[in-house]
Design an enzyme around this catalytic site. Structure first.
Site, PDB file in Angstrom:
ATOM      1  N   GLY A 153       4.171  -1.294   9.360  1.00 47.09           N
ATOM      2  CA  GLY A 153       5.452  -0.574   9.351  1.00 47.09           C
ATOM      3  C   GLY A 153       5.300   0.782  10.022  1.00 47.09           C
ATOM      4  O   GLY A 153       4.336   1.486   9.753  1.00 47.09           O
ATOM      5  N   ARG A 175      25.613  11.536  -4.221  1.00 47.95           N
ATOM      6  CA  ARG A 175      25.965  12.375  -5.380  1.00 47.95           C
ATOM      7  C   ARG A 175      27.343  13.022  -5.172  1.00 47.95           C
ATOM      8  O   ARG A 175      28.166  13.069  -6.094  1.00 47.95           O
ATOM      9  CB  ARG A 175      24.886  13.447  -5.571  1.00 47.95           C
ATOM     10  N   THR A 207       1.852   5.432   6.730  1.00 48.11           N
ATOM     11  CA  THR A 207       2.843   4.590   6.043  1.00 48.11           C
ATOM     12  C   THR A 207       3.682   5.487   5.147  1.00 48.11           C
ATOM     13  O   THR A 207       3.150   6.385   4.496  1.00 48.11           O
ATOM     14  CB  THR A 207       2.188   3.473   5.190  1.00 48.11           C
ATOM     15  N   ARG A 218       3.690  -6.660  13.267  1.00 45.63           N
ATOM     16  CA  ARG A 218       2.943  -7.292  12.177  1.00 45.63           C
ATOM     17  C   ARG A 218       2.383  -8.578  12.795  1.00 45.63           C
ATOM     18  O   ARG A 218       3.049  -9.602  12.833  1.00 45.63           O
ATOM     19  CB  ARG A 218       3.851  -7.571  10.991  1.00 45.63           C
ATOM     20  N   GLY A 245       8.843   1.627  -0.610  1.00 49.47           N
ATOM     21  CA  GLY A 245       7.528   1.958  -1.158  1.00 49.47           C
ATOM     22  C   GLY A 245       6.696   0.704  -1.340  1.00 49.47           C
ATOM     23  O   GLY A 245       5.605   0.752  -1.881  1.00 49.47           O
ATOM     24  N   ARG A 246       7.244  -0.421  -0.939  1.00 52.57           N
ATOM     25  CA  ARG A 246       6.634  -1.732  -1.180  1.00 52.57           C
ATOM     26  C   ARG A 246       6.416  -1.868  -2.683  1.00 52.57           C
ATOM     27  O   ARG A 246       7.355  -1.670  -3.428  1.00 52.57           O
ATOM     28  CB  ARG A 246       5.329  -1.855  -0.393  1.00 52.57           C
ATOM     29  N   GLY A 297      17.676  14.913  -9.039  1.00 59.43           N
ATOM     30  CA  GLY A 297      18.207  15.065 -10.400  1.00 59.43           C
ATOM     31  C   GLY A 297      18.645  13.737 -10.998  1.00 59.43           C
ATOM     32  O   GLY A 297      19.673  13.640 -11.685  1.00 59.43           O
ATOM     33  N   ASP A 335      -2.733  -0.508   4.681  1.00 64.26           N
ATOM     34  CA  ASP A 335      -3.933  -1.250   4.254  1.00 64.26           C
ATOM     35  C   ASP A 335      -4.177  -2.519   5.080  1.00 64.26           C
ATOM     36  O   ASP A 335      -5.327  -2.871   5.346  1.00 64.26           O
ATOM     37  CB  ASP A 335      -3.901  -1.540   2.753  1.00 64.26           C
ATOM     38  N   GLY A 336      -3.112  -3.186   5.523  1.00 59.34           N
ATOM     39  CA  GLY A 336      -3.274  -4.365   6.381  1.00 59.34           C
ATOM     40  C   GLY A 336      -3.983  -3.968   7.675  1.00 59.34           C
ATOM     41  O   GLY A 336      -4.927  -4.634   8.122  1.00 59.34           O
ATOM     42  N   ARG A 377      -5.388  13.509  22.603  1.00 60.13           N
ATOM     43  CA  ARG A 377      -5.716  14.787  23.244  1.00 60.13           C
ATOM     44  C   ARG A 377      -7.126  15.242  22.879  1.00 60.13           C
ATOM     45  O   ARG A 377      -7.818  15.847  23.701  1.00 60.13           O
ATOM     46  CB  ARG A 377      -4.673  15.840  22.875  1.00 60.13           C
TER      47      ARG A 377
HETATM   48  P1  ADP Z   1       0.269  -2.190   6.977  1.00 56.49           P
HETATM   49  O1  ADP Z   1      -0.835  -1.836   7.909  1.00 56.49           O
HETATM   50  O2  ADP Z   1       1.403  -1.215   7.008  1.00 56.49           O
HETATM   51  O3  ADP Z   1      -0.227  -2.528   5.590  1.00 56.49           O
HETATM   52  P2  ADP Z   1       0.572  -5.051   7.507  1.00 56.49           P
HETATM   53  O4  ADP Z   1       0.142  -5.513   6.166  1.00 56.49           O
HETATM   54  O5  ADP Z   1       1.700  -5.752   8.186  1.00 56.49           O
HETATM   55  O6  ADP Z   1       0.979  -3.518   7.527  1.00 56.49           O
HETATM   56  O7  ADP Z   1      -0.711  -5.121   8.454  1.00 56.49           O
HETATM   57  C1  ADP Z   1      -0.627  -4.669   9.801  1.00 56.49           C
HETATM   58  C2  ADP Z   1      -1.405  -5.579  10.697  1.00 56.49           C
HETATM   59  O8  ADP Z   1      -2.798  -5.535  10.380  1.00 56.49           O
HETATM   60  C3  ADP Z   1      -1.063  -7.072  10.566  1.00 56.49           C
HETATM   61  O9  ADP Z   1       0.083  -7.357  11.285  1.00 56.49           O
HETATM   62  C4  ADP Z   1      -2.300  -7.705  11.163  1.00 56.49           C
HETATM   63  O10 ADP Z   1      -2.291  -7.621  12.570  1.00 56.49           O
HETATM   64  C5  ADP Z   1      -3.397  -6.796  10.625  1.00 56.49           C
HETATM   65  N1  ADP Z   1      -3.944  -7.347   9.371  1.00 56.49           N
HETATM   66  C6  ADP Z   1      -3.349  -7.400   8.165  1.00 56.49           C
HETATM   67  N2  ADP Z   1      -4.133  -8.032   7.264  1.00 56.49           N
HETATM   68  C7  ADP Z   1      -5.258  -8.386   7.915  1.00 56.49           C
HETATM   69  C8  ADP Z   1      -6.451  -9.082   7.542  1.00 56.49           C
HETATM   70  N3  ADP Z   1      -6.620  -9.542   6.297  1.00 56.49           N
HETATM   71  N4  ADP Z   1      -7.391  -9.259   8.494  1.00 56.49           N
HETATM   72  C9  ADP Z   1      -7.211  -8.809   9.759  1.00 56.49           C
HETATM   73  N5  ADP Z   1      -6.105  -8.153  10.161  1.00 56.49           N
HETATM   74  C10 ADP Z   1      -5.146  -7.944   9.278  1.00 56.49           C
HETATM   75  O1  F6P Z   2       5.283  -0.220   4.448  1.00 57.24           O
HETATM   76  C1  F6P Z   2       6.461   0.408   4.874  1.00 57.24           C
HETATM   77  C2  F6P Z   2       7.659  -0.405   4.459  1.00 57.24           C
HETATM   78  O2  F6P Z   2       8.811   0.266   4.956  1.00 57.24           O
HETATM   79  C3  F6P Z   2       7.798  -0.676   2.973  1.00 57.24           C
HETATM   80  O3  F6P Z   2       8.285   0.446   2.278  1.00 57.24           O
HETATM   81  C4  F6P Z   2       8.728  -1.861   2.978  1.00 57.24           C
HETATM   82  O4  F6P Z   2       8.547  -2.640   1.830  1.00 57.24           O
HETATM   83  C5  F6P Z   2       8.288  -2.625   4.202  1.00 57.24           C
HETATM   84  O5  F6P Z   2       7.610  -1.695   5.037  1.00 57.24           O
HETATM   85  C6  F6P Z   2       9.426  -3.234   4.966  1.00 57.24           C
HETATM   86  O6  F6P Z   2       8.885  -3.994   5.989  1.00 57.24           O
HETATM   87  P1  F6P Z   2       9.699  -4.498   7.269  1.00 57.24           P
HETATM   88  O7  F6P Z   2       9.823  -3.340   8.194  1.00 57.24           O
HETATM   89  O8  F6P Z   2       8.822  -5.570   7.835  1.00 57.24           O
HETATM   90  O9  F6P Z   2      11.011  -4.955   6.779  1.00 57.24           O
END
Ligand code: ADP
Ligand code: F6P
Length: 354
Positions: free
Chosen positions: A15, A159, A130, A77, A175-176, A190, A108-109, A29
Site C-alpha cells: 500500500g 462533526r 505504511t 501487490r 490500519g488493517r 473527541g 511487512d509483506g 540522493r
Molecule cells: P505491505 O508491504 O504493505 O505489507 P503486501 O503485504 O501487499 O504489502 O506486500 C507487498 C509485496 O511484498 C507483495 O505484493 C509481494 O510482492 C511481496 N511479498 C509479500 N509477502 C511476501 C512473501 N511471503 N515472500 C516474498 N514476497 C512477499
Molecule cells: O496497509 C495500508 C492499507 O491502506 C490498510 O490500511 C488497508 O487495510 C489496506 O492497505 C487496503 O489495501 P488496498 O489498497 O489493496 O485496498
C-alpha cells in the site's frame, strides 16, 4: 564508507503511503552523493521481475517529489514474487542491470520479499512505509502522521454536520488489523467511543455513555472503529441508533486516508530513514529494517522484526517461541508489552476525556 557498491535499486511496494517519495528522494540522493548510480524500480517487486526500471543519474530528477503523496515509483501487490521462481528471475534482472543492492520501502509483506532477496545474495534493506504503523519493531512508520491528519480533518467535517443535525457518525478508519490510527484519531476528534481489535470493546458502556452525554445536552457524537474489526462499524451504527434514539450514520473513510501532501513528520522521518538505509547498505549490512525507537533511528534484522510482529498478533506458535534465544524472546516480549501498554494508555486517556 565502503565503496563496493556501484549501482543500487530503490522500490516501493504494498500500500502506498504519504512520505514514500521523500524516502525515495533521500535514499537516491544519498547514493548519488557517494558516486553510486540509482535505478528507480517501478511497481515494486513486479518491476524487478519484469525489468521495469530507469537509471537516475542526476539528483535534479528527484526535485519536487518531497511534497507529493503516492509514490513516483508506483506500487504493486505482486503475488508472483512470493514464489522462488520469480525471485530468481528478479535476481537475474538485478545482475543484468548490475544492481548490487536494493532499498525496499513498504510494510511487512515488502520486508518478507526483502529478506528473500537478501538470502539469495542481493543485499537488501527495508524502510517502513505504511499508514498503519503496524510494524511492531518500530515506533513509527512513514505515512502514519499524514493519514491521521487526514482522518481528523475528515472527521471534523462530519462533526460539523452532526452538530447541526444532532446526529452520531460511526467512522471506520484504516490500519488493517491494527488500531493505532483509530485510537489516536479518536482522541484527537473527541470521539465518544473507540473500538479496536487489540483492546476489548465494551459496547454497553459506549451506548450508556452516549445516552448520558445526550442527557447532558451533547448534540453530536463521533465513534471511531478500526477496520481491524471487519463490518463492526456498520453494525454498531445501527445499534447506537436503536438504543440511544440518536440518528446515526456510518462512514468509511477508505483510501482517502492514503493521499495528501505528507506532513513535516513524514517528510522528516522518511528523509532520516532513507539516508540511514543507504549508509547501512554501504557499510555492508543486509536483511535489516530501518526503525525508529525512542526517537532514535536504528535497525533490526528483518527476521527479528517479522518475529515480533507475529508475536504481537499472537500468531507465534509455542514451538516457534521455544526456538527463540532467551535474549530474542525477552526483547520481543518486552517490545510487544511496550506497544500494547502504549495503546492501552492512550485508550484510557480517550475514555477519561471523552
Ligand atoms: P505491505 O508491504 O504493505 O505489507 P503486501 O503485504 O501487499 O504489502 O506486500 C507487498 C509485496 O511484498 C507483495 O505484493 C509481494 O510482492 C511481496 N511479498 C509479500 N509477502 C511476501 C512473501 N511471503 N515472500 C516474498 N514476497 C512477499
Ligand atoms: O496497509 C495500508 C492499507 O491502506 C490498510 O490500511 C488497508 O487495510 C489496506 O492497505 C487496503 O489495501 P488496498 O489498497 O489493496 O485496498
Amino acid at each position: 564508507m565502503n565503496n563496493k557498491f556501484r549501482r543500487i535499486g530503490i522500490l516501493t511496494s504494498g500500500g502506498d503511503a504519504p512520505g514514500m517519495n521523500a524516502a525515495v528522494r533521500a535514499a537516491a540522493r544519498e547514493a548519488l552523493a557517494h558516486g553510486v548510480e540509482v535505478y528507480a524500480i517501478y511497481e515494486g517487486y513486479k518491476g524487478l521481475i519484469y525489468n521495469n526500471m530507469k537509471l537516475i543519474s542526476n539528483p535534479t530528477e528527484l526535485s519536487g517529489i518531497i511534497t507529493r503523496s503516492g509514490t513516483v515509483l508506483y506500487s504493486d501487490r505482486c503475488v508472483e514474487f512470493k514464489e522462488k521462481e520469480y525471485q530468481q528471475k528478479a535476481l537475474e534482472v538485478c545482475k543484468e542491470n548490475k544492481i548490487d543492492g536494493i532499498i525496499a520501502i513498504g510494510g511487512d509483506g515488502t520486508f518478507r520479499g526483502a529478506t528473500d532477496l537478501s538470502r539469495l545474495g542481493m543485499p537488501t534493506i527495508g524502510i517502513p512505509g505504511t499508514i498503519d504503523n503496524d510494524i511492531t519493531s518500530t515506533d513509527y512508520t512513514i505515512g502514519f502522521d499524514t493519514a491521521m491528519n487526514t482522518v481528523i480533518s475528515m472527521v471534523d467535517r462530519l462533526r460539523d454536520t452532526c452538530e447541526s443535525h444532532a446526529r452520531c457518525d460511526v467512522v471506520e478508519v484504516m490500519g488493517r488489523w491494527a488500531g493505532h490510527i483509530a485510537i489516536r484519531t479518536g482522541i484527537a476528534t473527541g470521539a465518544s467511543a473507540i473500538a479496536v481489535a487489540e483492546i476489548p470493546f465494551d459496547e454497553e458502556k459506549a451506548i450508556n455513555d452516549i445516552i448520558a452525554q445526550k442527557k447532558n445536552g451533547k448534540r453530536s457524537f463521533i465513534v471511531i472503529v478500526s477496520e481491524g474489526l471487519p463490518g463492526y462499524a456498520e453494525t454498531l451504527a445501527k445499534t447506537i441508533q436503536e438504543r440511544t434514539g440518536v440518528e446515526t450514520k456510518f462512514a468509511r473513510l477508505a483510501h482517502v486516508q492514503r493521499g495528501g501532501s505528507p506532513t513535516l513528520l513524514d517528510r522528516l522521518t522518511a528523509s532520516e530513514m532513507g539516508v540511514y538505509a543507504v549508509e547501512k547498505l554501504f557499510e555492508g549490512k543486509s536483511d535489516i529494517v530501518v526503525c525508529k525507537v525512542d526517537n532514535e533511528i536504528c535497525d533490526f534484522p528483518i527476521g527479528k522484526a517479522l518475529m515480533v510482529d507475529k508475536m504481537f498478533k499472537k500468531k507465534l506458535s509455542d514451538e516457534e517461541i521455544a526456538a527463540l534465544s532467551p535474549e530474542d524472546r525477552a526483547w520481543a516480549e518486552a517490545r510487544c508489552q511496550k506497544v500494547l501498554d502504549g495503546m492501552k494508555r492512550l485508550y484510557y486517556v480517550a475514555d477519561e476525556i471523552k
